[in-house]
Scaffold this motif. Structure first.
Motif, mmCIF file in Angstrom:
data_model
loop_
_atom_site.group_PDB
_atom_site.id
_atom_site.type_symbol
_atom_site.label_atom_id
_atom_site.label_comp_id
_atom_site.label_asym_id
_atom_site.label_seq_id
_atom_site.Cartn_x
_atom_site.Cartn_y
_atom_site.Cartn_z
ATOM 1 N N THR A 152 0.826 -1.201 0.000
ATOM 2 C CA THR A 152 0.000 0.000 0.000
ATOM 3 C C THR A 152 0.865 1.257 0.000
ATOM 4 O O THR A 152 0.552 2.251 -0.652
ATOM 5 C CB THR A 152 -0.946 -0.014 1.205
ATOM 6 O OG1 THR A 152 -1.696 -1.214 1.163
ATOM 7 C CG2 THR A 152 -1.873 1.173 1.181
ATOM 8 N N LYS A 153 1.984 1.200 0.745
ATOM 9 C CA LYS A 153 2.908 2.343 0.724
ATOM 10 C C LYS A 153 3.390 2.589 -0.702
ATOM 11 O O LYS A 153 3.342 3.712 -1.200
ATOM 12 C CB LYS A 153 4.108 2.057 1.641
ATOM 13 C CG LYS A 153 3.926 2.540 3.064
ATOM 14 C CD LYS A 153 5.122 2.163 3.908
ATOM 15 C CE LYS A 153 6.119 3.297 4.031
ATOM 16 N NZ LYS A 153 5.662 4.343 4.961
ATOM 17 N N THR A 156 0.389 3.638 -3.178
ATOM 18 C CA THR A 156 -0.103 5.012 -3.015
ATOM 19 C C THR A 156 0.997 6.015 -3.348
ATOM 20 O O THR A 156 0.706 7.145 -3.731
ATOM 21 C CB THR A 156 -0.624 5.256 -1.586
ATOM 22 O OG1 THR A 156 0.326 4.766 -0.648
ATOM 23 C CG2 THR A 156 -1.949 4.549 -1.364
ATOM 24 N N ASP A 157 2.273 5.594 -3.216
ATOM 25 C CA ASP A 157 3.360 6.506 -3.570
ATOM 26 C C ASP A 157 3.464 6.668 -5.080
ATOM 27 O O ASP A 157 3.839 7.732 -5.576
ATOM 28 C CB ASP A 157 4.685 6.002 -2.998
ATOM 29 C CG ASP A 157 5.698 7.126 -2.906
ATOM 30 O OD1 ASP A 157 5.454 8.067 -2.117
ATOM 31 O OD2 ASP A 157 6.702 7.087 -3.647
ATOM 32 N N MET A 170 -2.609 11.213 -3.256
ATOM 33 C CA MET A 170 -1.992 10.315 -2.292
ATOM 34 C C MET A 170 -2.549 10.577 -0.882
ATOM 35 O O MET A 170 -2.894 9.659 -0.163
ATOM 36 C CB MET A 170 -0.473 10.488 -2.301
ATOM 37 C CG MET A 170 0.222 9.482 -1.412
ATOM 38 S SD MET A 170 1.905 9.961 -1.002
ATOM 39 C CE MET A 170 1.619 11.276 0.171
ATOM 40 N N ARG A 174 -4.424 7.907 1.359
ATOM 41 C CA ARG A 174 -3.840 7.487 2.632
ATOM 42 C C ARG A 174 -4.580 8.040 3.834
ATOM 43 O O ARG A 174 -4.415 7.540 4.945
ATOM 44 C CB ARG A 174 -2.382 7.939 2.705
ATOM 45 C CG ARG A 174 -1.456 7.144 1.807
ATOM 46 C CD ARG A 174 -0.018 7.541 2.063
ATOM 47 N NE ARG A 174 0.901 6.718 1.271
ATOM 48 C CZ ARG A 174 2.226 6.904 1.253
ATOM 49 N NH1 ARG A 174 2.755 7.880 1.966
ATOM 50 N NH2 ARG A 174 2.997 6.123 0.525
ATOM 51 N N GLU A 177 -0.437 11.885 5.527
ATOM 52 C CA GLU A 177 0.841 11.778 4.819
ATOM 53 C C GLU A 177 1.368 10.353 4.796
ATOM 54 O O GLU A 177 2.119 9.976 3.920
ATOM 55 C CB GLU A 177 1.888 12.708 5.468
ATOM 56 C CG GLU A 177 1.640 14.192 5.233
ATOM 57 C CD GLU A 177 2.088 14.639 3.837
ATOM 58 O OE1 GLU A 177 2.730 13.838 3.141
ATOM 59 O OE2 GLU A 177 1.762 15.773 3.461
ATOM 60 N N GLU A 178 1.004 9.562 5.810
ATOM 61 C CA GLU A 178 1.560 8.216 5.934
ATOM 62 C C GLU A 178 0.470 7.156 5.818
ATOM 63 O O GLU A 178 -0.721 7.462 5.924
ATOM 64 C CB GLU A 178 2.254 8.069 7.304
ATOM 65 C CG GLU A 178 3.437 8.980 7.501
ATOM 66 C CD GLU A 178 4.555 8.699 6.500
ATOM 67 O OE1 GLU A 178 4.719 7.524 6.113
ATOM 68 O OE2 GLU A 178 5.241 9.655 6.097
ATOM 69 N N VAL A 179 0.886 5.899 5.635
ATOM 70 C CA VAL A 179 -0.054 4.783 5.689
ATOM 71 C C VAL A 179 -0.271 4.433 7.165
ATOM 72 O O VAL A 179 0.662 4.011 7.855
ATOM 73 C CB VAL A 179 0.487 3.561 4.920
ATOM 74 C CG1 VAL A 179 -0.437 2.367 5.107
ATOM 75 C CG2 VAL A 179 0.620 3.884 3.443
ATOM 76 N N THR A 180 -1.484 4.677 7.654
ATOM 77 C CA THR A 180 -1.786 4.453 9.074
ATOM 78 C C THR A 180 -3.152 3.778 9.195
ATOM 79 O O THR A 180 -3.741 3.363 8.192
ATOM 80 C CB THR A 180 -1.859 5.794 9.829
ATOM 81 O OG1 THR A 180 -2.892 6.567 9.212
ATOM 82 C CG2 THR A 180 -0.553 6.537 9.804
ATOM 83 N N THR A 183 -5.627 5.079 6.839
ATOM 84 C CA THR A 183 -5.638 4.476 5.503
ATOM 85 C C THR A 183 -6.500 3.212 5.511
ATOM 86 O O THR A 183 -7.273 2.967 4.590
ATOM 87 C CB THR A 183 -4.207 4.106 5.073
ATOM 88 O OG1 THR A 183 -3.312 5.130 5.503
ATOM 89 C CG2 THR A 183 -4.116 3.910 3.584
#
Lengths: 360, 156
Positions: A152-153, A156-157, A170, A174, A177-180, A183
């Motif tokens: 997924t990182k 989505t990047d 993105m 997500r 900003e991050e995959v958490t 997401t």
């Protein structure tokens, strides 16, 4: 049987049942040496139905949060009676559905079933294929294991490379900003509500169009039939073709059960945002050819980022593919061109997939 | 092609044909059952372990004022601990026997009350008025040091 007749009469009196089911009785399926390709669409539909049923069953135990998702899938796999079966069938049928959707698309392409008046059937089918890949991508994250997390990182990047709106896209995917866990919530919502809703509507449109235009006959067979009308052969859709189709579905169900029993889907380890990515990490097989292509493009192409050029190229190619029927003007030259593009795409995707699979 | 059995003027089907139909239909039914059985089993959740056992510390002496009550955890279910106006501890199951709501102590009534359908129990758990069909289960209470210990009564 008396009861069934009564119910039928009752419905007929109110809804005009005979009128409603009239299309079923007059619908026919052409019989010729390519008839077997007609099974691919129905098989894709069947696998979709399996996904709906097993997906609903998984919802009974699945919990879509970063703290509980992995554990709830683990619980399904180890504690719930036949949970391993339901989850493994869901995973296997997902992969087979994508496989059959691709096979269906290429068979339509090579049999030229996309020709006038069926252009929009092709377009709706292509969008359905994209939605199926969206199902695959969003569903992959839900067990919240290491592979899913990094897939997924990366996925989505790649979206971030889209010019102008990439970063925004993105963040949208997500939920930050991050995959958490945010997401995970989004992907869960996409996977079980947004995509099923859109897919169901589009699927109805697709089937209605198939119904409206009848089943396409490949140009070669059509010409032969026109030259010698007695050679024209058809079978009733109901019950003849449908029974054959049901038989194929029945076999597919057996294959799914066998695959799930012999190769239950693995769960892996729980995702950890602060652990390094495992070596040799690769996306699911149907994204592998794109993944490998992006890897081969150099980091810089003149003033442009290589990744961005790759993503743009895929976007343009996808759009042209979507509009393919509109390039076929009905003369032989265009048709040969499109068939050539189909062969090229098939060979390219297959060889890139093999290369991606073998590459370190 | 006529469906078999529709036209009664036809002669009865030969035995071999009936046997084939029986085997085919039976096989289909058996396989359908083998698809449905896992689904039905899957829907029923596995039993969850009841944590807590039969004895629990419901609170400390002095936590409760006379003529008041409070809910405590008894395993996975709520219990009701009451300190009566006579300075006596009572412990009851807090789950109303009518429709599963959680009851509370009413200091104005000196009784246990269920808010959902106005059910009333006395301090021994007997259903006094309202819809509850059965009494609340009552537990043994012991004071050990400054801890109030509640124990499920052993079935005689």
């Amino acid at each position: 049987m008396r009861l069934a007749t009564h119910v039928r009469d009752w419905l007929d009196e109110r809804f005009g049942w005979d009128e409603l089911t009239h299309f079923l009785r007059k619908k026919t399926v052409p019989v010729h040496r390519y008839s077997y390709w007609y099974f691919l669409g129905g098989m894709t539909l069947f696998l979709f139905l399996v996904q709906v049923l097993t997906g609903i069953l998984l919802l009974l135990y699945y919990r879509p949060t970063a703290n509980e998702a992995f554990e709830s899938v683990q619980y399904v796999m180890t504690r719930v009676p036949f949970g391993w079966l339901i989850r493994s069938v869901h995973s296997w049928a997902a992969n087979l559905m994508i496989l059959f959707a691709f096979a269906h698309m290429f068979s339509v392409l090579f049999l030229r079933a996309y020709r006038k008046p069926r252009e929009l059937t092709w377009v709706s089918g292509m969008v359905l294929l994209l939605l199926a890949m969206g199902f695959g991508f969003s569903g992959y994250l839900l067990p919240w294991n290491t592979l899913a997390f990094f897939a997924t990182k990366v996925g989505t990047d790649i979206v971030r490379q889209v010019p102008v709106v990439g970063h925004w896209l993105m963040i949208f995917l997500r939920g930050g900003e991050e995959v958490t866990g945010a997401t995970l919530s989004r992907f869960f919502g996409l996977h079980v509500a947004v995509l099923p809703g859109i897919t169901t509507m589009l699927l109805l449109v697709h089937l209605l169009l198939v119904q409206r235009f009848g089943i396409s006959v490949p140009p070669g067979e059509e010409a032969a039939w026109r030259a010698r009308p007695p050679e024209k052969r058809e079978m009733p859709f109901f019950p003849n073709f449908l029974l054959r189709e049901l038989m194929a579905w029945y076999v597919a169900l057996g294959v799914l059960g066998a695959l799930a029993a012999l190769a239950p889907w693995e769960l892996g380890t729980k995702a950890d945002a602060f652990a390094p990515a495992p070596a040799g990490i690769k996306p699911e097989w149907y994204f592998l050819w794109m993944f490998q292509t992006l890897k081969l493009i150099p980091a810089k192409l003149g003033p442009l980022d290589g990744e961005m050029v790759g993503v743009l190229a895929f976007g343009v190619a996808g759009l042209l593919w979507l509009l393919l029927p509109f390039f076929d003007r009905g003369d032989g030259r265009n048709a040969r061109w499109i068939a050539g593009a189909g062969v090229f795409a098939l060979v390219y995707m297959a060889s890139m997939s093999v290369y991606g699979y073998l590459a370190p | 092609m006529n469906a078999p059995g529709v036209d009664i003027s036809q002669p009865p089907l030969p035995l071999r044909r009936r046997l084939v139909e029986l085997l085919l239909g039976g096989g289909l039914l058996a396989s359908a059952a083998s698809f449905l059985y896992p689904i039905l089993r899957y829907i029923v959740p596995p039993p969850s372990a009841d944590l807590g056992g039969d004895t629990v510390v419901a609170g400390k002496v002095g936590d409760l004022k006379p003529n008041s009550g409070r809910i405590f955890r008894f395993g996975s279910k709520p219990g009701l601990l009451v300190f009566t106006a006579d300075r006596e501890y009572r412990a009851l199951s807090a789950t109303c026997t009518h429709l599963d709501c959680t009851v509370q102590y009413r200091d104005d009534l000196h009784q246990v009350w269920c808010a959902c359908h106005n059910g009333i129990y006395d301090l021994n758990g007997r259903n006094v008025s309202g819809p509850p069909p059965r009494p609340l289960e009552s537990y043994e209470v012991h004071v050990q040091g400054d801890e109030i210990v509640v124990t499920r009564r052993q079935k005689a």
